[in-house]
Design a protein around this motif. Structure first.
Motif, short mmCIF file in Angstrom:
data_model
loop_
_atom_site.label_atom_id
_atom_site.label_comp_id
_atom_site.label_asym_id
_atom_site.label_seq_id
_atom_site.Cartn_x
_atom_site.Cartn_y
_atom_site.Cartn_z
N CYS A 101 0.82 -1.19 0.00
CA CYS A 101 0.00 0.00 0.00
C CYS A 101 0.86 1.25 0.00
N LYS A 106 -7.39 10.07 -2.78
CA LYS A 106 -7.33 8.75 -2.13
C LYS A 106 -8.44 8.55 -1.11
N HIS A 135 -5.72 -0.80 -5.34
CA HIS A 135 -6.24 0.53 -5.03
C HIS A 135 -6.73 1.25 -6.29
#
Ligand SMILES: [Zn+2]
Length: 259
Positions: free
Chosen positions: A11, A103, A168
């Motif tokens: 991540c 994000k 993501h």
């Protein structure tokens, strides 16, 4: 957080990005070839939309169903270049930071589910915060390339997703943490009340712990108790009950380091 700390996970999120550039038109790869790949889903209830994948010239697979909530993206299965998910929105949940940022986004269905999950966890005394969701192809590219500069490609590939291969980018993944963790994303989160609560209840809202402990030879990533992936309630319940990875659930090849 220092770059080295942030870089230790799939991540990895160390760049600040002011520019969420429009995806450029990807030139069609003449080397790409159509392939009637059989996905042989492990579950009879798996979607039939899994069979339009394209095998690229480098042996990787471009997923044929990037907009499906059941899409499987990993180090072998990438999103189309420049793919941008539809219906991105900011879920109404607490975040570990205040400012507006791309994000914060998830796709609508996942955002709605995350709000329900947070509401329930709050009622049960948990103190979850969201940290990082959607990441654009271009941003992932910048993160990956910076890591390659610092660590070299071989090292980088052990912790940082190359462009197109980060979950993501689907808009279906959210990293969550807690104040107790000082908002960091580390494996210790899995032993906190919040981490344990997620492991027990996330599936009820359509989320799975995408990178379980001890399955890095299948998923390609070490244990990430903070990384939630929305797959829909039905698939999440099955994955939870069977205690399998998403790769196993849909019958895809393991993608870990182990040959
Ligand atoms: Zn993540």
């Amino acid at each position: 957080m220092a770059l080295i700390g942030a870089a230790l996970t799939g991540c990895s999120n160390s760049l600040t990005d002011s520019d969420e550039k429009q995806a450029e038109e990807a030139p069609a790869s003449s080397a790409a070839q159509e392939d009637e790949k059989e996905s042989t889903p492990a579950s009879g209830e798996a979607s039939t939309s899994q069979n339009e994948d394209i095998v690229l010239s480098n042996g990787m697979i471009e997923v044929g169903n990037p907009e499906s909530v059941e899409v499987v993206v990993n180090k072998q299965r990438k999103l189309p270049e420049g793919y941008t998910p539809p219906d991105l929105t900011v879920p109404d949940v607490p975040f570990s930071f205040e400012e507006d940022h791309p994000k914060k986004q998830l796709r609508q269905e996942a955002a709605d589910a995350l709000e329900e999950l947070f509401e329930r966890s709050d009622q049960e005394g948990m103190d979850l915060v969201a940290a990082s969701g959607y990441r654009s192809y271009e941003r992932q590219e910048a993160i990956y390339e910076r890591n390659v500069e610092v660590y070299g490609k071989e090292e980088t590939d052990t912790f940082s997703a190359s462009p197109g291969t980060s979950e993501h980018q689907t808009g279906l993944a959210m990293d969550v943490t807690s104040a107790e963790m000082a908002f960091k994303l580390t494996q210790a989160f899995g032993d906190t009340p919040e981490g344990e609560w997620l492991a027990d209840h996330a599936y009820e809202y359509g989320f799975i712990i995408r990178y379980p402990e001890g399955d890095n030879n299948i998923t390609g990533y070490k244990y990430e108790p903070w990384h939630l992936r929305y797959v829909g309630k039905e698939a999440a319940a099955e994955v939870h009950e069977q205690q399998v990875t998403l790769e196993e659930f849909f019958g895809y090849e393991p993608v870990g380091e182990a040959e």
